[in-house]
Design an enzyme around this catalytic site. Structure first.
Site, mmCIF file in Angstrom:
data_model
loop_
_atom_site.group_PDB
_atom_site.id
_atom_site.type_symbol
_atom_site.label_atom_id
_atom_site.label_comp_id
_atom_site.label_asym_id
_atom_site.label_seq_id
_atom_site.Cartn_x
_atom_site.Cartn_y
_atom_site.Cartn_z
ATOM 1 C CB THR A 111 -6.769 -6.989 3.546
ATOM 2 O OG1 THR A 111 -6.963 -8.360 3.909
ATOM 3 C CG2 THR A 111 -8.159 -6.367 3.499
ATOM 4 C CG PHE A 140 0.631 1.216 7.335
ATOM 5 C CD1 PHE A 140 0.768 0.044 6.618
ATOM 6 C CD2 PHE A 140 1.491 2.268 7.057
ATOM 7 C CE1 PHE A 140 1.745 -0.084 5.646
ATOM 8 C CE2 PHE A 140 2.476 2.149 6.096
ATOM 9 C CZ PHE A 140 2.605 0.971 5.378
ATOM 10 C CB ALA A 141 -4.096 4.557 11.043
ATOM 11 C CB ALA A 142 -6.842 -0.018 9.507
ATOM 12 C CB ALA A 167 -17.290 -17.872 11.706
ATOM 13 C CB THR A 194 -3.527 -1.733 18.040
ATOM 14 O OG1 THR A 194 -3.500 -0.982 16.820
ATOM 15 C CG2 THR A 194 -4.958 -2.083 18.365
ATOM 16 C CE1 TYR A 218 -8.792 -5.210 8.288
ATOM 17 C CE2 TYR A 218 -8.794 -7.380 7.248
ATOM 18 C CZ TYR A 218 -8.150 -6.208 7.576
ATOM 19 O OH TYR A 218 -6.841 -6.026 7.169
#
Ligand code: UDP
Length: 319
Positions: free
Chosen positions: A112, A68-70, A280, A35, A136
């Site tokens: 997060t 950070f990779a996720a 949702a 990404t 997530y």
């Protein structure tokens, strides 16, 4: 310090990598470009294309990791939870094992507000219950739990920063602009600005019947430059055997309608909005108490206003 930034070709990772280079650190970015964008890696950083599971090759000699990779799309996580457990938890466990082998004992992790789920009160404190409402958030919470375990068992020095709603763009000391450019864009501010730019006809407002002042969801928006700076403070605050958790927001809530008004003001465009059903899994209000990070790390936002966040994001968009 010699530092590894996983996911450093992404939006937030690239801004942190840029600030680390500017602060004089030796930075290696590891990113599989699933990404991210290779041209987002700051000029002064070394770039290695690869996944976090290949971190063992680059870890020897490092002083610390900023991770950070996720995978970070809430909707996708509901459709394909296995992908989120595999990448976010599995990938991080592989990274933590490789760090132990290479004797790298320091990590700052990108957590997060989604770890909290539907909060019981506002603003949210770090000690409040964590009940993620989607895979997530659950996968990020699992990493937070793993970090606590590794700190207790192996003396890892870990800090988790729980981001609220990140926006804006960062201009580096060399004049280079780092901005949000996701192929699949789900976030409010970029979606609204895409309408102003003419790329889309209207923006959808997800839900107008929430128990808030105008019926739309309230979020705590934080400027990416302020958010990134907290990572440099967190790096210094890492302490062996401890896992510290900090919320990262401004402590003030803005509704979707309020953000829309600011975007209209900043851009001078009408920005048509279509009122839609709720999305949702969206809590009505998510606002951070940022008191802990201010008190313990001395973090203070330089751009606390939504107007600054929107104005910087708008100025950074290619015309
Ligand atoms: N939102 C919206 N329209 C959009 C994108 C988001 O109304 O096109 C709303 C969303 O429902 C939420 C808020 O804006 O209440 C912030 O959403 P975003 O996806 O930016 O961040 P989140 O809070 O989900 O992390």
């Amino acid at each position: 310090m010699k530092l590894l930034v996983t996911g450093g070709a992404g939006y937030i990772g690239s801004v942190v990598a840029a600030q680390l280079v500017e602060a004089g650190h030796q930075v290696t970015v590891l990113d599989d470009l699933s990404t991210g964008h290779a041209d987002a890696v700051p000029a002064g950083a070394r770039f290695v294309e690869g996944s976090v599971t290949e971190a063992a090759d680059v870890l020897p000699g490092m002083d610390g990791v900023l991770h950070f990779a996720a995978k970070s799309l809430v909707g996708e996580s509901v459709e394909k939870p296995g992908r989120y457990w595999a990448h976010n938890l599995g990938g991080t466990l592989a990274l933590l094992d490789a760090m132990r082998s290479a004797e790298v004992g320091r990590i700052v992790f990108s957590s997060t507000a989604a770890t909290y789920g539907e909060p019981e009160r506002s603003p949210i404190l770090e000690t409040d219950p964590t009940r993620p409402a989607n895979p997530y958030g659950a996968s990020k919470l699992a990493v937070d739990t793993a970090l606590s375990t590794f700190a207790g068992l192996y003396g890892l020095a870990a800090v988790s920063l729980r981001y609220f709603n990140v926006g804006g763009a960062y201009t580096g000391e060399d004049g280079r602009v780092y901005r949000e450019r996701h192929t699949v864009e789900t976030h409010l501010i970029p979606n609204v600005l895409a309408v102003a730019l003419g790329g889309r006809d209207s923006v959808s407002v997800f839900g107008t019947d929430y128990p808030t002042s105008d019926g739309t969801c309230v979020r705590d928006y934080i400027h990416v430059a302020d958010l990134a700076r907290a990572h440099l403070l967190a790096l210094d605050a890492c302490s062996a055997g401890e896992h510290k958790i900090y919320n990262l927001g401004n402590g003030t809530g803005f509704s979707v309608q309020e953000v829309l008004s600011v975007c209209r003001e900043v851009t001078g465009h009408e920005i048509p909005a279509v009122m839609c059903e709720r999305r949702a899994g969206d809590p009505a209000v998510l606002v951070a108490s940022a008191e802990k990070i201010q008190r313990e790390l001395g973090w203070k936002p330089e751009h606390p206003s939504v107007r600054d966040i929107v104005a910087d994001a708008w100025a950074a968009l290619p015309r």
